[in-house]
Design a protein around this motif. Structure first.
Motif, short mmCIF file in Angstrom:
data_model
loop_
_atom_site.label_atom_id
_atom_site.label_comp_id
_atom_site.label_asym_id
_atom_site.label_seq_id
_atom_site.Cartn_x
_atom_site.Cartn_y
_atom_site.Cartn_z
N ASN A 8 -7.63 18.75 4.28
CA ASN A 8 -6.73 18.05 3.15
C ASN A 8 -6.75 16.68 3.24
OD1 ASN A 8 -5.26 20.79 2.75
ND2 ASN A 8 -4.38 20.63 4.95
N GLY A 9 -7.53 15.94 3.75
CA GLY A 9 -7.85 14.51 3.65
C GLY A 9 -7.00 13.67 3.57
N ASN A 10 -6.17 13.38 4.57
CA ASN A 10 -5.04 12.51 4.80
C ASN A 10 -4.71 12.19 6.28
OD1 ASN A 10 -2.72 10.68 4.79
ND2 ASN A 10 -1.74 11.85 3.06
N LYS A 11 -4.89 10.98 6.64
CA LYS A 11 -4.92 10.42 8.13
C LYS A 11 -3.71 9.56 8.28
CE LYS A 11 -9.92 9.88 8.63
NZ LYS A 11 -11.00 9.03 8.98
N GLU A 12 -2.81 9.46 7.41
CA GLU A 12 -1.51 8.77 7.67
C GLU A 12 -0.83 9.51 8.52
OE1 GLU A 12 0.37 7.56 4.18
OE2 GLU A 12 -1.30 6.95 2.96
N ALA A 13 0.21 8.95 9.43
CA ALA A 13 1.03 9.39 10.25
C ALA A 13 2.28 9.95 9.36
CB ALA A 13 1.57 8.72 11.34
N PRO A 14 2.80 11.15 9.60
CA PRO A 14 3.91 11.81 8.81
C PRO A 14 5.32 11.12 9.27
CG PRO A 14 3.31 13.22 10.63
CD PRO A 14 2.24 12.20 10.63
N THR A 15 6.06 10.92 8.30
CA THR A 15 7.48 10.59 8.65
C THR A 15 8.44 11.66 9.28
OG1 THR A 15 8.43 11.28 6.54
CG2 THR A 15 7.58 9.03 6.42
N ASP A 16 9.54 11.19 9.79
CA ASP A 16 10.25 12.32 10.12
C ASP A 16 10.68 13.37 9.29
OD1 ASP A 16 10.36 10.91 12.52
OD2 ASP A 16 12.50 9.98 12.33
N LEU A 17 10.86 13.34 8.10
CA LEU A 17 11.40 14.27 7.23
C LEU A 17 9.97 15.07 6.93
CD1 LEU A 17 12.81 15.72 5.07
CD2 LEU A 17 12.14 13.90 3.51
N GLU A 18 8.66 14.53 6.80
CA GLU A 18 7.57 15.11 6.73
C GLU A 18 7.20 16.08 7.87
OE1 GLU A 18 5.19 12.12 3.71
OE2 GLU A 18 4.90 11.84 5.67
N LYS A 19 7.34 15.56 9.05
CA LYS A 19 7.27 16.61 10.16
C LYS A 19 8.12 17.68 10.35
CE LYS A 19 6.33 12.48 13.52
NZ LYS A 19 6.86 11.80 14.86
N LYS A 20 9.44 17.51 9.88
CA LYS A 20 10.02 18.90 9.76
C LYS A 20 9.49 19.80 8.42
CE LYS A 20 14.29 16.57 11.10
NZ LYS A 20 15.74 16.07 10.63
N ILE A 21 8.96 19.14 7.59
CA ILE A 21 8.36 19.93 6.40
C ILE A 21 7.40 20.62 6.98
CG2 ILE A 21 7.14 19.95 4.36
CD1 ILE A 21 8.97 17.56 3.56
N ILE A 22 6.40 19.75 7.77
CA ILE A 22 5.21 20.54 8.35
C ILE A 22 5.40 21.78 9.01
CG2 ILE A 22 3.19 20.01 10.00
CD1 ILE A 22 3.00 17.26 8.77
N LYS A 23 6.44 21.41 10.13
CA LYS A 23 6.82 22.35 11.10
C LYS A 23 7.34 23.88 10.40
CE LYS A 23 9.90 23.18 15.18
NZ LYS A 23 11.17 22.47 15.92
N GLN A 24 8.32 23.72 9.39
CA GLN A 24 8.81 24.83 8.78
C GLN A 24 7.75 25.77 7.80
OE1 GLN A 24 11.94 25.71 9.09
NE2 GLN A 24 11.22 27.70 7.89
N VAL A 25 6.85 24.83 7.30
CA VAL A 25 5.79 25.46 6.34
C VAL A 25 4.76 26.29 7.23
CG1 VAL A 25 3.79 25.18 4.81
CG2 VAL A 25 5.94 24.07 4.31
N GLU A 26 4.32 25.61 8.69
CA GLU A 26 3.46 26.17 9.42
C GLU A 26 3.90 27.30 10.30
OE1 GLU A 26 1.82 22.78 11.48
OE2 GLU A 26 0.56 22.50 10.07
N PHE A 27 5.25 27.24 10.19
CA PHE A 27 6.07 28.43 10.81
C PHE A 27 5.77 29.74 9.77
CE2 PHE A 27 9.69 31.26 10.29
CZ PHE A 27 9.50 31.97 11.67
#
Length: 398
Positions: A8-27
Protein backbone atom coordinates in the motif's frame (compact mmCIF):
# COMPACT_ATOMS: atom_id res chain seq x y z
CA UNK A 1 6.60 -2.58 7.88
CA UNK A 2 8.25 -3.44 4.60
CA UNK A 3 5.53 -5.86 3.61
CA UNK A 4 2.81 -3.25 3.92
CA UNK A 5 4.96 -0.64 2.14
CA UNK A 6 5.16 -2.98 -0.82
CA UNK A 7 1.38 -3.44 -0.83
CA UNK A 8 0.00 0.00 0.00
CA UNK A 9 3.01 2.32 -0.02
CA UNK A 10 2.86 4.57 3.06
CA UNK A 11 5.53 4.75 5.76
CA UNK A 12 3.92 7.45 7.90
CA UNK A 13 2.99 6.63 11.50
CA UNK A 14 -0.79 6.38 12.01
CA UNK A 15 -2.66 8.75 14.31
CA UNK A 16 -4.72 7.44 17.23
CA UNK A 17 -7.88 7.54 15.11
CA UNK A 18 -6.14 5.77 12.24
CA UNK A 19 -4.92 3.06 14.63
CA UNK A 20 -8.53 2.40 15.63
CA UNK A 21 -9.64 2.28 11.98
CA UNK A 22 -6.82 -0.13 11.12
CA UNK A 23 -7.70 -2.36 14.06
CA UNK A 24 -11.40 -2.50 13.16
CA UNK A 25 -10.93 -3.16 9.44
CA UNK A 26 -8.25 -5.79 10.03
CA UNK A 27 -10.65 -7.48 12.44
CA UNK A 28 -13.23 -7.67 9.63
CA UNK A 29 -10.65 -9.33 7.34
CA UNK A 30 -8.89 -11.29 10.09
CA UNK A 31 -8.60 -15.01 10.69
CA UNK A 32 -11.38 -15.02 13.31
CA UNK A 33 -14.09 -12.97 11.63
CA UNK A 34 -13.77 -13.43 7.86
CA UNK A 35 -14.23 -17.26 7.79
CA UNK A 36 -17.57 -16.83 9.59
CA UNK A 37 -18.71 -13.56 8.02
CA UNK A 38 -20.93 -14.90 5.26
CA UNK A 39 -21.86 -11.44 4.03
CA UNK A 40 -18.27 -10.27 3.52
CA UNK A 41 -17.26 -13.53 1.86
CA UNK A 42 -20.20 -13.35 -0.54
CA UNK A 43 -19.32 -9.78 -1.45
CA UNK A 44 -15.70 -10.78 -1.99
CA UNK A 45 -16.67 -13.68 -4.26
CA UNK A 46 -18.57 -11.29 -6.51
CA UNK A 47 -15.46 -9.27 -7.41
CA UNK A 48 -12.30 -11.37 -7.18
CA UNK A 49 -11.97 -10.76 -3.45
CA UNK A 50 -12.60 -7.00 -3.62
CA UNK A 51 -15.14 -5.23 -1.40
CA UNK A 52 -16.01 -1.57 -1.80
CA UNK A 53 -14.97 0.75 1.00
CA UNK A 54 -18.36 2.41 0.61
CA UNK A 55 -19.96 -0.86 1.67
CA UNK A 56 -17.52 -1.35 4.53
CA UNK A 57 -18.15 2.19 5.78
CA UNK A 58 -21.79 1.28 6.53
CA UNK A 59 -20.71 -1.14 9.28
CA UNK A 60 -21.62 0.52 12.56
CA UNK A 61 -18.35 0.13 14.48
CA UNK A 62 -16.31 1.47 11.55
CA UNK A 63 -18.82 4.18 10.76
CA UNK A 64 -18.57 5.39 14.36
CA UNK A 65 -14.88 6.05 13.68
CA UNK A 66 -15.26 7.49 10.16
CA UNK A 67 -17.59 7.13 7.21
CA UNK A 68 -15.14 8.83 4.83
CA UNK A 69 -13.69 6.20 2.51
CA UNK A 70 -10.57 8.27 1.81
CA UNK A 71 -9.86 8.59 5.53
CA UNK A 72 -10.30 4.83 5.95
CA UNK A 73 -8.09 4.02 2.95
CA UNK A 74 -5.32 6.41 3.98
CA UNK A 75 -5.30 4.93 7.48
CA UNK A 76 -5.01 1.37 6.15
CA UNK A 77 -2.03 2.35 4.01
CA UNK A 78 -0.18 3.01 7.27
CA UNK A 79 -0.78 -0.46 8.69
CA UNK A 80 2.28 -2.64 9.22
CA UNK A 81 0.31 -5.92 9.19
CA UNK A 82 0.25 -6.34 5.41
CA UNK A 83 -3.14 -8.05 5.73
CA UNK A 84 -5.16 -6.02 3.21
CA UNK A 85 -4.56 -4.16 -0.03
CA UNK A 86 -6.36 -1.11 -1.42
CA UNK A 87 -6.94 0.03 -4.98
CA UNK A 88 -5.14 3.19 -6.09
CA UNK A 89 -8.40 5.13 -6.27
CA UNK A 90 -9.25 4.25 -2.63
CA UNK A 91 -12.47 2.57 -3.74
CA UNK A 92 -11.93 -1.12 -2.92
CA UNK A 93 -10.17 -3.36 -0.41
CA UNK A 94 -9.40 -7.06 -0.09
CA UNK A 95 -7.33 -9.48 1.94
CA UNK A 96 -3.96 -10.14 0.32
CA UNK A 97 -3.64 -13.47 -1.47
CA UNK A 98 -0.31 -14.19 0.25
CA UNK A 99 -2.21 -14.66 3.54
CA UNK A 100 -4.89 -17.29 2.86
CA UNK A 101 -7.50 -18.00 5.51
CA UNK A 102 -6.58 -20.79 7.94
CA UNK A 103 -8.33 -24.14 7.66
CA UNK A 104 -11.10 -24.82 10.14
CA UNK A 105 -9.68 -28.03 11.64
CA UNK A 106 -9.94 -29.70 15.04
CA UNK A 107 -6.25 -28.95 15.59
CA UNK A 108 -6.75 -25.27 14.83
CA UNK A 109 -9.66 -25.04 17.26
CA UNK A 110 -7.68 -26.80 19.98
CA UNK A 111 -4.77 -24.44 19.45
CA UNK A 112 -7.07 -21.43 19.80
CA UNK A 113 -8.60 -22.95 22.94
CA UNK A 114 -5.17 -23.41 24.52
CA UNK A 115 -4.57 -19.65 24.21
CA UNK A 116 -7.99 -18.60 25.52
CA UNK A 117 -8.90 -17.58 29.06
CA UNK A 118 -12.21 -17.26 30.86
CA UNK A 119 -12.65 -14.13 32.97
CA UNK A 120 -15.64 -13.10 35.08
CA UNK A 121 -16.59 -10.10 37.22
CA UNK A 122 -16.97 -7.22 34.78
CA UNK A 123 -19.82 -4.67 35.14
CA UNK A 124 -22.73 -5.62 32.91
CA UNK A 125 -22.64 -2.22 31.24
CA UNK A 126 -19.03 -2.70 30.10
CA UNK A 127 -18.27 -1.97 26.43
CA UNK A 128 -16.07 -3.94 24.08
CA UNK A 129 -13.73 -0.97 23.77
CA UNK A 130 -13.24 -0.91 27.55
CA UNK A 131 -12.48 -4.62 27.63
CA UNK A 132 -10.04 -4.40 24.73
CA UNK A 133 -8.17 -1.57 26.44
CA UNK A 134 -8.07 -3.52 29.72
CA UNK A 135 -6.72 -6.79 28.28
CA UNK A 136 -4.23 -5.05 25.97
CA UNK A 137 -2.04 -4.34 29.01
CA UNK A 138 -1.63 -8.09 29.57
CA UNK A 139 -0.60 -9.10 26.06
CA UNK A 140 -1.63 -9.08 22.41
CA UNK A 141 -5.32 -9.91 22.18
CA UNK A 142 -6.66 -11.78 19.15
CA UNK A 143 -10.33 -11.93 20.02
CA UNK A 144 -12.76 -11.12 22.85
CA UNK A 145 -16.17 -12.75 23.21
CA UNK A 146 -18.59 -10.95 25.51
CA UNK A 147 -20.77 -13.78 26.81
CA UNK A 148 -24.48 -12.95 26.73
CA UNK A 149 -27.72 -14.38 28.12
CA UNK A 150 -30.85 -15.34 26.21
CA UNK A 151 -31.92 -11.70 26.15
CA UNK A 152 -28.59 -10.78 24.52
CA UNK A 153 -27.49 -8.85 27.64
CA UNK A 154 -23.84 -9.01 28.72
CA UNK A 155 -23.37 -11.53 31.56
CA UNK A 156 -20.19 -9.96 32.92
CA UNK A 157 -17.89 -12.76 31.71
CA UNK A 158 -15.69 -13.08 28.63
CA UNK A 159 -13.52 -15.46 26.65
CA UNK A 160 -10.25 -13.81 25.58
CA UNK A 161 -7.85 -15.36 23.08
CA UNK A 162 -4.26 -14.15 23.42
CA UNK A 163 -1.63 -14.34 20.68
CA UNK A 164 0.38 -17.02 22.52
CA UNK A 165 -0.15 -19.73 25.11
CA UNK A 166 2.49 -18.09 27.33
CA UNK A 167 0.54 -14.82 27.44
CA UNK A 168 -2.67 -16.62 28.35
CA UNK A 169 -1.00 -18.63 31.12
CA UNK A 170 0.83 -15.57 32.42
CA UNK A 171 -2.49 -13.76 32.80
CA UNK A 172 -4.20 -16.60 34.66
CA UNK A 173 -1.10 -17.04 36.88
CA UNK A 174 -1.35 -13.52 38.27
CA UNK A 175 -2.25 -13.52 41.93
CA UNK A 176 -4.83 -10.76 41.59
CA UNK A 177 -6.41 -9.01 38.64
CA UNK A 178 -8.86 -6.17 39.22
CA UNK A 179 -11.21 -4.18 37.00
CA UNK A 180 -12.53 -0.96 38.54
CA UNK A 181 -11.31 -2.19 41.96
CA UNK A 182 -13.30 -5.44 41.61
CA UNK A 183 -11.28 -8.66 41.67
CA UNK A 184 -11.86 -10.88 38.65
CA UNK A 185 -12.24 -14.64 38.46
CA UNK A 186 -9.87 -16.02 35.81
CA UNK A 187 -8.87 -19.43 34.45
CA UNK A 188 -7.96 -21.16 31.21
CA UNK A 189 -10.91 -21.94 28.95
CA UNK A 190 -10.31 -25.69 29.24
CA UNK A 191 -10.30 -25.44 33.05
CA UNK A 192 -13.57 -23.51 32.91
CA UNK A 193 -15.26 -26.36 31.02
CA UNK A 194 -13.90 -28.93 33.49
CA UNK A 195 -15.22 -26.86 36.40
CA UNK A 196 -18.70 -26.72 34.86
CA UNK A 197 -18.65 -30.51 34.41
CA UNK A 198 -17.74 -31.07 38.07
CA UNK A 199 -20.54 -28.76 39.18
CA UNK A 200 -23.06 -30.71 37.11
CA UNK A 201 -21.77 -34.27 36.61
CA UNK A 202 -25.06 -35.47 35.08
CA UNK A 203 -24.45 -33.23 32.11
CA UNK A 204 -20.79 -34.03 31.66
CA UNK A 205 -21.20 -35.88 28.39
CA UNK A 206 -23.77 -33.42 27.10
CA UNK A 207 -21.51 -30.49 27.89
CA UNK A 208 -18.60 -32.21 26.23
CA UNK A 209 -20.57 -32.72 23.02
CA UNK A 210 -21.79 -29.12 23.09
CA UNK A 211 -18.29 -27.82 23.72
CA UNK A 212 -16.90 -29.78 20.78
CA UNK A 213 -19.74 -28.77 18.50
CA UNK A 214 -19.81 -25.09 19.46
CA UNK A 215 -16.15 -24.41 20.17
CA UNK A 216 -15.70 -22.65 16.85
CA UNK A 217 -19.22 -21.17 16.90
CA UNK A 218 -18.51 -19.43 20.22
CA UNK A 219 -16.04 -17.22 18.37
CA UNK A 220 -18.98 -15.25 16.99
CA UNK A 221 -21.50 -12.85 18.52
CA UNK A 222 -24.31 -15.34 17.89
CA UNK A 223 -22.89 -18.48 19.49
CA UNK A 224 -26.07 -20.58 19.41
CA UNK A 225 -26.85 -19.99 15.73
CA UNK A 226 -23.57 -20.81 14.01
CA UNK A 227 -24.22 -24.50 13.26
CA UNK A 228 -27.75 -23.87 12.01
CA UNK A 229 -26.49 -21.06 9.77
CA UNK A 230 -23.86 -23.29 8.19
CA UNK A 231 -26.63 -25.67 7.03
CA UNK A 232 -28.56 -22.93 5.24
CA UNK A 233 -27.97 -22.14 1.61
CA UNK A 234 -26.16 -18.87 0.88
CA UNK A 235 -28.26 -15.78 1.50
CA UNK A 236 -28.09 -12.77 -0.76
CA UNK A 237 -29.01 -9.45 0.75
CA UNK A 238 -27.70 -5.91 0.90
CA UNK A 239 -26.13 -4.80 4.15
CA UNK A 240 -27.75 -2.15 6.34
CA UNK A 241 -31.27 -2.38 4.91
CA UNK A 242 -33.19 -3.53 8.01
CA UNK A 243 -34.38 -1.05 10.63
CA UNK A 244 -35.91 -2.15 13.94
CA UNK A 245 -38.27 0.29 15.66
CA UNK A 246 -39.71 0.08 19.17
CA UNK A 247 -42.19 1.97 21.38
CA UNK A 248 -44.79 3.14 18.87
CA UNK A 249 -48.35 4.14 19.70
CA UNK A 250 -51.27 1.72 19.46
CA UNK A 251 -52.77 3.63 16.54
CA UNK A 252 -49.61 3.50 14.43
CA UNK A 253 -50.22 1.94 11.02
CA UNK A 254 -48.06 0.66 8.21
CA UNK A 255 -49.09 3.72 6.21
CA UNK A 256 -47.74 6.01 8.94
CA UNK A 257 -44.37 4.24 8.79
CA UNK A 258 -44.25 4.25 4.99
CA UNK A 259 -45.10 7.94 4.86
CA UNK A 260 -42.48 8.93 7.44
CA UNK A 261 -39.53 6.78 6.41
CA UNK A 262 -40.36 6.59 2.72
CA UNK A 263 -39.89 10.33 2.41
CA UNK A 264 -36.11 9.84 2.57
CA UNK A 265 -35.45 6.27 1.35
CA UNK A 266 -37.23 3.73 -0.85
CA UNK A 267 -38.99 1.12 1.31
CA UNK A 268 -39.18 -2.51 0.26
CA UNK A 269 -41.37 -3.86 3.05
CA UNK A 270 -42.87 -2.92 6.44
CA UNK A 271 -43.05 -5.86 8.84
CA UNK A 272 -45.61 -4.56 11.32
CA UNK A 273 -49.21 -5.07 12.45
CA UNK A 274 -51.36 -2.33 13.97
CA UNK A 275 -51.57 -2.67 17.73
CA UNK A 276 -48.04 -3.97 18.19
CA UNK A 277 -45.32 -1.78 19.72
CA UNK A 278 -42.37 -2.74 17.52
CA UNK A 279 -41.50 -4.04 14.09
CA UNK A 280 -39.10 -3.85 11.16
CA UNK A 281 -38.73 -1.74 8.03
CA UNK A 282 -36.72 -3.05 5.09
CA UNK A 283 -35.25 -0.50 2.71
CA UNK A 284 -34.45 -1.13 -0.94
CA UNK A 285 -30.85 0.07 -1.03
CA UNK A 286 -27.71 -0.87 0.86
CA UNK A 287 -27.22 1.30 3.94
CA UNK A 288 -30.70 2.78 3.55
CA UNK A 289 -31.72 2.21 7.18
CA UNK A 290 -29.02 4.43 8.65
CA UNK A 291 -29.49 7.09 5.98
CA UNK A 292 -33.19 7.26 6.81
CA UNK A 293 -32.44 7.63 10.54
CA UNK A 294 -29.87 10.35 9.92
CA UNK A 295 -32.19 12.29 7.62
CA UNK A 296 -35.12 12.16 10.05
CA UNK A 297 -32.99 13.19 13.04
CA UNK A 298 -31.53 16.09 11.09
CA UNK A 299 -35.01 17.30 10.21
CA UNK A 300 -36.40 16.92 13.76
CA UNK A 301 -33.68 18.14 16.13
CA UNK A 302 -32.31 14.67 16.76
CA UNK A 303 -35.66 13.06 17.60
CA UNK A 304 -37.91 10.71 15.64
CA UNK A 305 -41.60 10.92 16.49
CA UNK A 306 -44.29 8.59 15.17
CA UNK A 307 -47.77 9.89 15.97
CA UNK A 308 -46.19 12.18 18.59
CA UNK A 309 -44.48 9.24 20.34
CA UNK A 310 -40.66 9.25 20.48
CA UNK A 311 -39.50 5.98 18.98
CA UNK A 312 -36.36 3.90 19.54
CA UNK A 313 -34.54 2.88 16.35
CA UNK A 314 -31.55 0.72 15.52
CA UNK A 315 -30.05 -0.79 12.37
CA UNK A 316 -29.60 -4.57 12.31
CA UNK A 317 -26.04 -5.68 11.62
CA UNK A 318 -23.76 -8.69 11.77
CA UNK A 319 -25.22 -11.96 12.99
CA UNK A 320 -28.51 -10.34 14.01
CA UNK A 321 -29.01 -9.11 10.46
CA UNK A 322 -28.19 -12.52 8.98
CA UNK A 323 -30.58 -14.27 11.36
CA UNK A 324 -33.33 -11.82 10.44
CA UNK A 325 -32.94 -12.72 6.76
CA UNK A 326 -32.83 -16.44 7.61
CA UNK A 327 -36.10 -16.06 9.52
CA UNK A 328 -37.61 -14.13 6.60
CA UNK A 329 -36.59 -16.91 4.24
CA UNK A 330 -38.10 -19.58 6.50
CA UNK A 331 -41.37 -17.67 6.76
CA UNK A 332 -41.48 -17.32 2.98
CA UNK A 333 -40.96 -21.05 2.50
CA UNK A 334 -43.65 -21.91 5.04
CA UNK A 335 -46.08 -19.57 3.29
CA UNK A 336 -45.34 -21.23 -0.07
CA UNK A 337 -45.87 -24.70 1.40
CA UNK A 338 -49.16 -23.65 2.97
CA UNK A 339 -50.33 -22.17 -0.31
CA UNK A 340 -49.29 -25.34 -2.14
CA UNK A 341 -51.30 -27.57 0.23
CA UNK A 342 -54.33 -25.33 -0.26
CA UNK A 343 -54.27 -25.80 -4.05
CA UNK A 344 -53.63 -29.56 -3.79
CA UNK A 345 -56.80 -30.00 -1.75
CA UNK A 346 -58.98 -30.15 -4.90
CA UNK A 347 -56.99 -32.80 -6.77
CA UNK A 348 -58.92 -35.86 -5.59
CA UNK A 349 -57.97 -38.72 -3.25
CA UNK A 350 -56.11 -41.96 -3.68
CA UNK A 351 -58.24 -42.85 -6.65
CA UNK A 352 -56.42 -40.21 -8.67
CA UNK A 353 -59.54 -38.40 -9.80
CA UNK A 354 -58.70 -35.23 -11.73
CA UNK A 355 -59.19 -31.86 -10.12
CA UNK A 356 -62.63 -30.45 -10.82
CA UNK A 357 -62.84 -27.52 -13.16
CA UNK A 358 -63.18 -24.28 -11.25
CA UNK A 359 -66.42 -22.43 -11.74
CA UNK A 360 -66.37 -18.90 -13.07
CA UNK A 361 -67.48 -17.62 -9.65
CA UNK A 362 -64.52 -19.44 -8.03
CA UNK A 363 -62.06 -17.83 -10.39
CA UNK A 364 -63.55 -14.41 -9.84
CA UNK A 365 -63.47 -14.90 -6.06
CA UNK A 366 -59.82 -16.00 -6.23
CA UNK A 367 -58.97 -12.96 -8.30
CA UNK A 368 -60.63 -10.69 -5.76
CA UNK A 369 -58.74 -12.33 -2.91
CA UNK A 370 -55.41 -12.14 -4.73
CA UNK A 371 -55.92 -8.46 -5.26
CA UNK A 372 -55.68 -7.86 -1.53
CA UNK A 373 -52.06 -8.98 -1.32
CA UNK A 374 -49.59 -6.16 -0.92
CA UNK A 375 -46.89 -6.16 -3.60
CA UNK A 376 -43.28 -5.26 -2.85
CA UNK A 377 -41.27 -3.09 -5.20
CA UNK A 378 -37.93 -4.28 -3.82
CA UNK A 379 -35.21 -5.43 -6.18
CA UNK A 380 -32.32 -5.78 -3.73
CA UNK A 381 -33.21 -9.24 -2.46
CA UNK A 382 -34.94 -12.32 -3.69
CA UNK A 383 -37.07 -12.60 -0.54
CA UNK A 384 -39.19 -9.48 -0.94
CA UNK A 385 -41.38 -10.59 -3.83
CA UNK A 386 -44.97 -11.22 -2.85
CA UNK A 387 -44.68 -11.26 0.92
CA UNK A 388 -47.90 -12.00 2.86
CA UNK A 389 -50.00 -8.97 3.68
CA UNK A 390 -50.50 -7.63 7.20
CA UNK A 391 -53.03 -9.31 9.49
CA UNK A 392 -56.64 -8.22 8.93
CA UNK A 393 -58.90 -7.68 11.91
CA UNK A 394 -62.04 -9.81 11.72
CA UNK A 395 -65.35 -7.90 11.96
CA UNK A 396 -68.96 -8.94 12.66
CA UNK A 397 -69.70 -8.69 8.95
CA UNK A 398 -67.04 -11.31 8.02
Amino acid sequence: MAENDAVNGNKEAPTDLEKKIIKQVEFYFGDKNLPKDRFLRQKAEEDDGWITLECLATFNRLKALSGDTDVIANALRKSDAGLVEITEDNKKIRRVSSKPLPENTVEARQTAKSKTVYCKGFPKDSSLDQLEEFFASYGKVIYIIMRKDLERAFKGSVFVEFATVDEAKAFTSLETVKFNDEELIKMMKGDYYKKKERENPHKKEENKRKAEKNDDAKETKEESKEDAEEKEEALKYDNGCVLHFKNVGEQTSREDLKSLFGEHEDIAWVDFTRGETEGFIRFSKEGGAQRAIDALKEANDGKILIRDVETTLRVLEGEEEKNYWLKTKEDREKAKQKKGRKFKGGQGGRGGRPQRKRRTSDRLEGKRNDGNDEKSTATHTRFDEGEPSAKKTKTDDD
